[in-house]
Motif scaffolding. Sequence first.
Motif, short mmCIF file in Angstrom:
data_model
loop_
_atom_site.label_atom_id
_atom_site.label_comp_id
_atom_site.label_asym_id
_atom_site.label_seq_id
_atom_site.Cartn_x
_atom_site.Cartn_y
_atom_site.Cartn_z
N GLU A 389 11.36 -17.00 16.79
CA GLU A 389 11.15 -18.55 16.33
C GLU A 389 10.73 -18.11 14.68
O GLU A 389 11.04 -18.97 13.87
N ALA A 390 9.79 -17.83 14.34
CA ALA A 390 9.29 -16.96 13.12
C ALA A 390 10.10 -16.85 12.04
O ALA A 390 9.53 -17.27 10.80
N ILE A 391 10.96 -15.66 12.41
CA ILE A 391 12.19 -15.90 10.92
C ILE A 391 12.96 -17.16 10.58
O ILE A 391 13.38 -16.76 9.59
N THR A 392 13.25 -18.27 11.55
CA THR A 392 13.46 -19.52 10.47
C THR A 392 12.95 -19.42 10.08
O THR A 392 13.29 -20.79 9.10
N ALA A 393 11.50 -19.57 9.15
CA ALA A 393 11.11 -19.82 7.92
C ALA A 393 11.56 -19.61 6.33
O ALA A 393 11.46 -20.59 6.19
N THR A 394 12.83 -18.88 6.28
CA THR A 394 13.12 -18.46 5.31
C THR A 394 15.05 -17.70 5.40
O THR A 394 14.82 -17.04 6.65
N ASP A 395 15.43 -17.84 4.74
CA ASP A 395 16.46 -17.42 4.94
C ASP A 395 16.78 -15.53 4.71
O ASP A 395 17.81 -15.08 5.13
N HIS A 396 15.04 -15.32 4.23
CA HIS A 396 15.75 -13.61 4.41
C HIS A 396 15.17 -13.00 5.37
O HIS A 396 13.76 -13.90 6.16
N ARG A 397 14.30 -12.00 5.26
CA ARG A 397 13.89 -11.00 6.12
C ARG A 397 13.32 -10.13 5.92
O ARG A 397 13.25 -9.19 4.59
N LEU A 398 11.35 -9.77 6.44
CA LEU A 398 11.36 -9.06 5.64
C LEU A 398 11.26 -7.11 5.97
O LEU A 398 11.59 -7.01 6.77
N VAL A 399 11.63 -6.69 4.55
CA VAL A 399 11.90 -5.01 4.59
C VAL A 399 10.32 -4.43 4.75
O VAL A 399 10.34 -4.92 3.85
N TRP A 400 10.31 -3.72 5.34
CA TRP A 400 9.62 -2.16 4.44
C TRP A 400 9.83 -1.19 5.91
O TRP A 400 10.69 -0.34 5.82
N VAL A 401 9.38 0.02 4.60
CA VAL A 401 9.18 1.23 4.91
C VAL A 401 8.00 1.73 4.97
O VAL A 401 6.94 1.11 4.25
N ASP A 402 8.01 3.31 5.91
CA ASP A 402 6.42 3.72 5.83
C ASP A 402 6.89 5.19 4.83
O ASP A 402 7.67 5.83 5.37
N LEU A 403 5.18 5.46 4.54
CA LEU A 403 5.87 6.35 3.36
C LEU A 403 4.58 7.45 3.50
O LEU A 403 3.34 6.87 3.70
N VAL A 404 4.90 8.78 3.26
CA VAL A 404 3.65 9.25 2.86
C VAL A 404 4.02 10.57 1.99
O VAL A 404 4.91 10.15 1.33
N THR A 405 3.01 10.84 1.27
CA THR A 405 2.69 11.57 -0.02
C THR A 405 1.81 12.67 0.25
O THR A 405 0.86 13.21 0.47
N GLY A 406 2.21 13.33 -1.06
CA GLY A 406 1.70 15.00 -1.32
C GLY A 406 0.37 14.53 -2.02
O GLY A 406 -0.17 15.63 -3.19
N ALA A 407 -0.05 13.53 -3.03
CA ALA A 407 -0.61 13.11 -4.15
C ALA A 407 -2.04 13.41 -4.04
O ALA A 407 -2.49 13.71 -3.15
N ARG A 408 -2.43 14.27 -4.75
CA ARG A 408 -3.74 15.19 -4.88
C ARG A 408 -4.48 14.50 -6.02
O ARG A 408 -3.23 13.40 -7.28
N PRO A 409 -5.80 14.30 -6.33
CA PRO A 409 -6.61 14.03 -7.56
C PRO A 409 -6.10 14.45 -8.77
O PRO A 409 -5.61 15.45 -8.82
N GLY A 410 -5.53 13.66 -9.90
CA GLY A 410 -5.27 13.87 -10.89
C GLY A 410 -3.63 13.92 -10.92
O GLY A 410 -2.62 14.01 -12.39
N GLY A 411 -2.59 13.49 -9.99
CA GLY A 411 -1.39 12.83 -9.74
C GLY A 411 -0.73 11.79 -9.45
O GLY A 411 -0.73 11.39 -8.72
N ASN A 412 -0.09 11.39 -10.67
CA ASN A 412 0.17 9.57 -10.35
C ASN A 412 1.30 9.79 -11.21
O ASN A 412 1.65 8.64 -11.05
#
Length: 412
Positions: A389-412
């Motif tokens: 029922e909650a999704i009827t608030a808008t004609d769009h749907r929430l889209v998500w991704v889950d991510l991991v990274t090898g970022a270390r200090p100094g890498g941006n």
Amino acid sequence: MPPRKMNETSPIRGLCLLAAIQLSASSLLAQTPAKPDEASLRVATYNVSCYRQSHGQLAADFSTPDDERGKKLAEVIQRVRPDVILLNEFDHDPEGKPLAKFLENYLGRSQAGLDPIAYPHRFVAPTNTGEPTGADLDNDGRTDGPADCYGFGRYPGQYGMAVLSRLPIEHESTRTFQKLRWRTMPDARRPMDPTTGEPFDSEEEWRAYRLPSKSMWDVVVRLSPGATMHFVCSHPTPPVFDGPEDRNGRRNADEIRLLADYLSPLASGYIADDRGRLGGLAEHAYFVVAGDLNADPLDGGGIRGAMDPLLKHPAVSAELVPRSEGAAESARRQEELNRDHRGDSAEDTADFGGDGHGNLRVDYVLPSRRFKVVGAGVFWPEPGEAGDEAITATDHRLVWVDLVTGARPGGN
């Protein structure tokens, strides 16, 4: 699926490279799976349709916790629990009242028995919607209509954007591109009069015309000390609602191309931000492109191939497409409207059945290949499932991704 659980008070302690995570096909289709690890990052986009017909009305509607649309939208966000989320079509107010009220009265309160969610960091900025140009851009004999603005709108800030984040935002490094001129893009798709073969706009209008219909933002999110993510946000104009000059279709395609050019050091030299700084992202930047891009890869009314510059960009990880069983079921229920669609219906992110356009994939979260994508989905429950029922608030749907990274200090 039960709502995602996480400790709301514990900070994300720097994202580290995880071992390869094997996900089954069923888990990829899950509506709101638990994050694979607390060190992963969930990034989302959601067109919430929080625009009103007059300035100030949204703040008034959200001034109490009783607005039904607000409750449903907050429920969806509380179920998915993104760490960083872009809200499209959220009216902009220079004082930030609508967003503050939404955070306090809706996200900050339990919806449907779910845990409240807090976003201590946020970013908002002006958009082109409703900003008058003083010109008769649609050639209707008037200069004060919503189509005569830099972006279609009845008042400044209608259909605005907002970013909410559990992680710190580096405001001094964040860039906006609201005032970028369309004519500065090499080989821009200038609207043409098909009956004469001449430009639809006068030279004066063309020189002044802005490319972003709302804006484009590069919101810099701090992942850990010395490591950042560029959250590149946009909401291109729908490629319809125009005339034979195809202004909106051409502008939509070029707004999407702008995103792709921004990711390409060799193609971004013309891109000037609102402070006058030129250029796009560095070659090895961590980024996520997000937004309601109003373009389906195969279907809909836009220019064919408009999404190709992004989906086929060598720096973009686009292979794992967010999906849902709810989208597929919705397409089956509206078979007549979706009969001629070529795309996989499970990848759709919006239900435009009421407008006669069927279901389309128009909302995207596209990460850099420097990230490892460990999950993705569209919050689109099937009938009878939690949140349907909650999704009827808008004609769009929430889209998500889950991510991991090898970022270390100094890498941006």
